[in-house]
Design an enzyme around this catalytic site. Structure first.
Site, mmCIF file in Angstrom:
data_model
loop_
_atom_site.group_PDB
_atom_site.id
_atom_site.type_symbol
_atom_site.label_atom_id
_atom_site.label_comp_id
_atom_site.label_asym_id
_atom_site.label_seq_id
_atom_site.Cartn_x
_atom_site.Cartn_y
_atom_site.Cartn_z
ATOM 1 N N LEU A 125 0.856 -1.190 0.000
ATOM 2 C CA LEU A 125 0.000 0.000 0.000
ATOM 3 C C LEU A 125 0.897 1.246 0.000
ATOM 4 O O LEU A 125 0.749 2.126 -0.840
ATOM 5 C CB LEU A 125 -0.903 -0.005 1.247
ATOM 6 C CG LEU A 125 -1.786 1.221 1.454
ATOM 7 C CD1 LEU A 125 -2.868 1.306 0.379
ATOM 8 C CD2 LEU A 125 -2.441 1.201 2.842
ATOM 9 N N GLY A 131 2.195 7.442 2.852
ATOM 10 C CA GLY A 131 2.084 6.403 3.881
ATOM 11 C C GLY A 131 0.760 6.560 4.602
ATOM 12 O O GLY A 131 -0.236 5.925 4.246
ATOM 13 N N SER A 132 0.725 7.468 5.584
ATOM 14 C CA SER A 132 -0.540 7.736 6.289
ATOM 15 C C SER A 132 -1.610 8.191 5.299
ATOM 16 O O SER A 132 -2.772 7.792 5.384
ATOM 17 C CB SER A 132 -0.333 8.832 7.341
ATOM 18 O OG SER A 132 0.698 8.479 8.232
ATOM 19 N N GLY A 340 23.651 -0.450 32.344
ATOM 20 C CA GLY A 340 24.586 -0.512 31.209
ATOM 21 C C GLY A 340 24.406 -1.776 30.383
ATOM 22 O O GLY A 340 24.602 -1.761 29.163
ATOM 23 N N GLU A 363 1.208 -0.191 10.057
ATOM 24 C CA GLU A 363 -0.257 -0.354 9.946
ATOM 25 C C GLU A 363 -1.006 0.814 10.584
ATOM 26 O O GLU A 363 -2.043 0.647 11.229
ATOM 27 C CB GLU A 363 -0.705 -1.708 10.510
ATOM 28 C CG GLU A 363 -0.077 -2.844 9.703
ATOM 29 C CD GLU A 363 -0.748 -4.188 9.880
ATOM 30 O OE1 GLU A 363 -1.964 -4.226 10.143
ATOM 31 O OE2 GLU A 363 -0.045 -5.197 9.730
HETATM 32 C C1 LIG Z 1 9.268 -2.366 9.121
HETATM 33 C C2 LIG Z 1 8.118 -1.808 8.347
HETATM 34 C C3 LIG Z 1 7.260 -2.669 7.687
HETATM 35 C C4 LIG Z 1 6.198 -2.173 6.920
HETATM 36 N N1 LIG Z 1 5.432 -3.035 6.189
HETATM 37 C C5 LIG Z 1 4.526 -2.537 5.323
HETATM 38 C C6 LIG Z 1 3.835 -3.407 4.417
HETATM 39 O O1 LIG Z 1 4.007 -4.628 4.441
HETATM 40 N N2 LIG Z 1 2.983 -2.846 3.515
HETATM 41 C C7 LIG Z 1 2.756 -1.506 3.455
HETATM 42 O O2 LIG Z 1 1.972 -1.072 2.624
HETATM 43 N N3 LIG Z 1 3.388 -0.648 4.307
HETATM 44 C C8 LIG Z 1 4.279 -1.138 5.219
HETATM 45 N N4 LIG Z 1 4.958 -0.287 6.057
HETATM 46 C C9 LIG Z 1 4.695 1.147 5.966
HETATM 47 C C10 LIG Z 1 3.980 1.753 7.171
HETATM 48 O O3 LIG Z 1 2.658 1.309 7.219
HETATM 49 C C11 LIG Z 1 4.114 3.272 7.074
HETATM 50 O O4 LIG Z 1 5.475 3.582 7.331
HETATM 51 C C12 LIG Z 1 3.215 4.012 8.027
HETATM 52 O O5 LIG Z 1 1.870 3.858 7.657
HETATM 53 C C13 LIG Z 1 3.541 5.519 8.093
HETATM 54 O O6 LIG Z 1 3.658 6.082 6.824
HETATM 55 P P1 LIG Z 1 4.946 6.958 6.437
HETATM 56 O O7 LIG Z 1 6.136 6.181 6.811
HETATM 57 O O8 LIG Z 1 4.812 7.416 5.044
HETATM 58 O O9 LIG Z 1 4.857 8.215 7.397
HETATM 59 P P2 LIG Z 1 4.048 9.570 7.111
HETATM 60 O O10 LIG Z 1 2.667 9.251 6.719
HETATM 61 O O11 LIG Z 1 4.847 10.430 6.221
HETATM 62 O O12 LIG Z 1 4.016 10.205 8.572
HETATM 63 C C14 LIG Z 1 5.108 10.963 9.114
HETATM 64 C C15 LIG Z 1 4.634 11.513 10.454
HETATM 65 O O13 LIG Z 1 3.512 12.416 10.252
HETATM 66 C C16 LIG Z 1 2.412 11.977 11.041
HETATM 67 N N5 LIG Z 1 1.156 12.260 10.341
HETATM 68 C C17 LIG Z 1 0.833 11.964 9.060
HETATM 69 N N6 LIG Z 1 -0.432 12.341 8.806
HETATM 70 C C18 LIG Z 1 -0.926 12.866 9.966
HETATM 71 C C19 LIG Z 1 -2.186 13.437 10.345
HETATM 72 N N7 LIG Z 1 -3.208 13.507 9.499
HETATM 73 N N8 LIG Z 1 -2.322 13.862 11.618
HETATM 74 C C20 LIG Z 1 -1.281 13.780 12.498
HETATM 75 N N9 LIG Z 1 -0.084 13.260 12.191
HETATM 76 C C21 LIG Z 1 0.092 12.815 10.937
HETATM 77 C C22 LIG Z 1 2.623 10.477 11.229
HETATM 78 O O14 LIG Z 1 1.896 9.976 12.335
HETATM 79 C C23 LIG Z 1 4.127 10.419 11.414
HETATM 80 O O15 LIG Z 1 4.448 10.736 12.723
HETATM 81 C C24 LIG Z 1 5.978 -0.765 6.866
HETATM 82 C C25 LIG Z 1 6.822 0.103 7.566
HETATM 83 C C26 LIG Z 1 7.900 -0.397 8.282
HETATM 84 C C27 LIG Z 1 8.803 0.567 8.980
#
Ligand SMILES: Cc1cc2nc3c(=O)[nH]c(=O)nc-3n(C[C@H](O)[C@H](O)[C@H](O)COP(=O)(O)OP(=O)(O)OC[C@H]3O[C@@H](n4cnc5c(N)ncnc54)[C@H](O)[C@@H]3O)c2cc1C
Length: 379
Positions: A125, A131-132, A340, A363
């Protein structure tokens, strides 16, 4: 209300715990340091039914409940959160999406080998710029005769490199926003599908996380998953259930960290006595044990709602938010109690501390869980 586990559930917990202790515990630091995805463990996980936990036996699954699922994920995470993450992503994202929205032919063809552990599932996704705000994805799928042609890339895909079956979301109609997103099933080996960069991660290092590239990737129309344009709405439902899995992972990780801290506190001596006799340490232990129990109850309640077929968006978000933040505190206190020795790799504390941060991000971040909860409260 009856808060006791059934005899079968007690037995299930015991057998998964034994498995984790004997098959996983001796290898976890080696897997962590080498960023090795333990593919050799997959047949053993499959033999226990852990690669198709909640799916019916007719699709190769173990036919267990959502509460059973939580018990399994918890017990794996108590020993190695990375393996628990892989099992949760395989079951709760890729396979669950096919089970929930696939047609009979797709379930027979893709879900059955996934549930039997013959194939590993991945789910894409997230993208580098979304991401979010997942609906802002850029990957496209264009209809060309009997095919869909996909172009774009997915970031942070669990099993992006080792996966055999990928469920990927793509824009099929840009003009309709989130209603123009659809889901597709893509098999490893399809021309145009390849793995990109493998992430070098802070924690959860034994779980494979990679970029996935889609370059003129042509797939037959019968690999559209669910209705065209429903991909985003379906994804939200997949994530509701998936979040219960991450909540269970958080409970298990917190339990593992708490047990390590308790053990160490009873062994380590300072000022002529064990550090467990200091009230400052006792309060940390008491607070963590209480938070873990509260997190477990919230998680099982969300799972119970799922087992009853009830909508559980709110319950899953609350469980995921609370359990992941409780786990962060348990891992932090585990390091602190180790002093430590919490900072070096001879004890499990530092690994829990690194692994735990994923639980407040994957997620749906804690901020997004609060947003989902607040939306329900205000609606
Ligand atoms: C080890 C790992 C495994 C993963 N596996 C998968 C997978 O299998 N499939 C998949 O699709 N994804 C996967 N992900 C992705 C994961 O779901 C996303 O990293 C996560 O949803 C956050 O998206 P982002 O990293 O783009 O952060 P961003 O969306 O860029 O967020 C950055 C910051 O802004 C904040 N923020 C964003 N929007 C808002 C809002 N409206 N209000 C307040 N705060 C906000 C967030 O909370 C965060 O603190 C994985 C991530 C990791 C690290």
């Amino acid at each position: 209300m009856d808060f006791r586990l059934t005899e079968e559930q007690v037995l299930l917990r015991r057998s998964v715990r034994e498995f984790a202790e004997t098959e996983m515990r001796p290898h976890i630091m080696e897997w962590d340091q080498a960023q090795h995805f333990p593919i050799e463990l997959m047949p053993k996980l499959a033999a226990l039914g852990l690669l198709g936990i909640q799916f019916p036996e007719r699709y190769g699954g173990a036919g267990m409940s959502a509460v059973d699922y939580c018990i399994c994920i918890e017990e794996l995470a108590r020993v190695d959160p990375s393996v628990a993450l892989s099992v949760a992503a395989h079951n709760g994202l890729c396979s669950a999406h096919i089970f929930m929205f696939g047609n009979e032919e797709q379930k027979q063809r893709f879900l059955t080998p996934l549930s039997r552990g013959e194939k590993i599932g991945a789910w894409g996704l997230t993208e580098s710029t979304s991401g979010s705000d997942a609906a802002a994805m850029r990957t496209t799928a264009l209809r060309a005769g009997n095919c869909w042609v996909l172009n774009g890339s997915k970031t942070f895909t669990t099993h992006g490199r080792v996966g055999d079956v990928l469920v990927a979301m793509a824009v099929t109609d840009r003009s309709t926003g989130s209603k123009g997103i659809s889901a597709f099933i893509i098999e490893k080996g399809t021309p145009g599908l390849s793995a990109g960069k493998k992430e070098d991660k802070l924690g959860m290092r034994a779980s494979d996380t990679s970029e996935v590239l889609l370059e003129n990737c042509r797939i037959p129309t019968d690999q559209l998953l669910g209705q065209e344009g429903n991909g985003f709405v379906d994804t939200m439902q997949v994530l509701d259930a998936g979040r219960i899995g991450i909540a269970a992972l958080s409970v298990g990780l917190a339990q593992g960290a708490y047990e390590a801290a308790l053990r160490y506190a009873q062994e380590r001596k300072a000022f002529g006595t064990t550090i467990s006799s200091f009230q400052a340490i006792q309060w940390k232990l008491a607070d963590n044990a209480t938070r873990i129990e509260a997190a477990r109850l919230l998680t099982y309640r969300a799972a119970y709602f799922k087992d009853c077929g009830r909508r559980m968006t709110l319950q899953a978000a609350m469980a995921k938010l609370y359990a992941s933040e409780a786990a962060v505190r348990a891992a932090d206190d585990c390091v602190q109690i180790h002093g430590g020795y919490g900072f070096v790799k001879d004890y499990p504390a530092e690994k829990f501390f690194r692994d735990v941060k994923l639980t407040t991000i994957g997620e749906g971040t804690s901020e997004i869980q609060r947003l989902v909860i607040a939306r329900h409260l205000l609606s």
